[in-house]
Motif scaffolding. Structure first.
Motif, short mmCIF file in Angstrom:
data_model
loop_
_atom_site.label_atom_id
_atom_site.label_comp_id
_atom_site.label_asym_id
_atom_site.label_seq_id
_atom_site.Cartn_x
_atom_site.Cartn_y
_atom_site.Cartn_z
N ASN A 8 0.78 -1.23 0.00
CA ASN A 8 0.00 0.00 0.00
C ASN A 8 0.81 1.28 0.00
OD1 ASN A 8 -2.46 -1.39 -0.03
ND2 ASN A 8 -2.42 -1.65 2.19
N THR A 9 2.10 1.18 -0.22
CA THR A 9 2.92 2.39 -0.29
C THR A 9 3.67 2.43 -1.61
OG1 THR A 9 4.56 3.75 0.86
CG2 THR A 9 4.96 1.38 0.84
N GLU A 10 3.97 3.63 -2.02
CA GLU A 10 4.80 3.85 -3.21
C GLU A 10 6.23 4.20 -2.80
OE1 GLU A 10 3.84 3.41 -6.44
OE2 GLU A 10 1.99 2.63 -5.57
N ASP A 11 6.45 4.37 -1.51
CA ASP A 11 7.74 4.82 -0.98
C ASP A 11 8.72 3.65 -0.86
OD1 ASP A 11 9.47 6.75 0.35
OD2 ASP A 11 9.03 5.60 2.16
N ASP A 12 9.84 3.74 -1.57
CA ASP A 12 10.84 2.67 -1.53
C ASP A 12 11.38 2.44 -0.13
OD1 ASP A 12 10.53 2.40 -4.26
OD2 ASP A 12 12.46 3.32 -4.78
N ALA A 13 11.59 3.51 0.62
CA ALA A 13 12.13 3.39 1.97
C ALA A 13 11.20 2.57 2.86
CB ALA A 13 12.37 4.77 2.58
N GLU A 47 21.50 7.14 -6.92
CA GLU A 47 20.99 8.13 -5.98
C GLU A 47 21.51 7.94 -4.55
OE1 GLU A 47 16.74 8.02 -6.26
OE2 GLU A 47 16.74 8.73 -8.33
N ARG A 48 21.89 6.73 -4.20
CA ARG A 48 22.39 6.43 -2.85
C ARG A 48 21.45 6.96 -1.76
NH1 ARG A 48 26.32 2.60 -3.29
NH2 ARG A 48 27.74 3.14 -4.95
N PRO A 49 20.18 6.51 -1.74
CA PRO A 49 19.24 7.01 -0.73
C PRO A 49 19.72 6.67 0.68
CG PRO A 49 18.34 5.08 -1.85
CD PRO A 49 19.60 5.46 -2.58
N ASN A 50 19.40 7.55 1.62
CA ASN A 50 19.83 7.37 3.02
C ASN A 50 19.36 6.07 3.64
OD1 ASN A 50 21.17 9.82 3.01
ND2 ASN A 50 19.40 10.94 3.79
N TRP A 51 18.20 5.60 3.24
CA TRP A 51 17.65 4.38 3.84
C TRP A 51 18.39 3.13 3.38
CZ3 TRP A 51 16.10 0.88 0.32
CH2 TRP A 51 15.72 1.33 -0.95
N LEU A 52 19.12 3.21 2.26
CA LEU A 52 19.82 2.03 1.73
C LEU A 52 21.21 1.93 2.37
CD1 LEU A 52 19.43 -0.35 -0.19
CD2 LEU A 52 20.49 1.02 -1.98
N THR A 53 21.20 1.62 3.64
CA THR A 53 22.43 1.47 4.41
C THR A 53 23.12 0.16 4.05
OG1 THR A 53 21.27 0.33 6.20
CG2 THR A 53 21.41 2.75 6.34
N ASP A 54 24.35 0.00 4.49
CA ASP A 54 25.05 -1.27 4.27
C ASP A 54 24.27 -2.42 4.88
OD1 ASP A 54 27.11 -0.06 2.89
OD2 ASP A 54 28.47 -0.02 4.61
N GLN A 55 23.69 -2.19 6.03
CA GLN A 55 22.92 -3.24 6.70
C GLN A 55 21.67 -3.61 5.89
OE1 GLN A 55 23.96 -0.40 8.21
NE2 GLN A 55 25.55 -1.21 9.56
N ARG A 56 20.98 -2.62 5.35
CA ARG A 56 19.77 -2.88 4.56
C ARG A 56 20.15 -3.57 3.26
NH1 ARG A 56 15.34 -2.98 6.75
NH2 ARG A 56 15.73 -0.99 7.70
#
Length: 81
Positions: A8-13, A47-56
């Motif tokens: 239900n979300t369009e947000d990748d994060a 883009e290197r989004p902030n939410w795409l951490t090494d852990q994620r």
């Protein structure tokens, strides 16, 4: 609940949060999760989004990454962690 949030979300994060849950929560949306990665990996790399951490990133199955060179680079990155 997590499946509904993913669908239900369009947000990748927000969708990416699902990778942090046990794989048994992925049942029913795993194909959608894989498609999300395949369609967006290249953009995420640029883009290197902030939410795409090494852990994620480490939670995303490497075989879902669409381009062989990217899969190989990600595998090497994970081994070096």
């Amino acid at each position: 609940m997590n499946q509904e949030r993913f669908k239900n979300t369009e947000d990748d994060a927000t969708k990416a949060l699902t990778f942090g849950y046990s794989r048994h929560y992925w049942v029913g949306i795993e194909d959608d999760m894989k498609l999300l990665v395949q369609q967006n990996w290249g953009r995420w790399e640029e883009e290197r989004p902030n939410w795409l951490t090494d852990q994620r990133r480490a939670l995303i199955p490497v075989d879902w990454i669409p381009i062989q060179e990217d899969r190989q680079r990600e595998s090497v990155r994970r081994e070096s962690m």
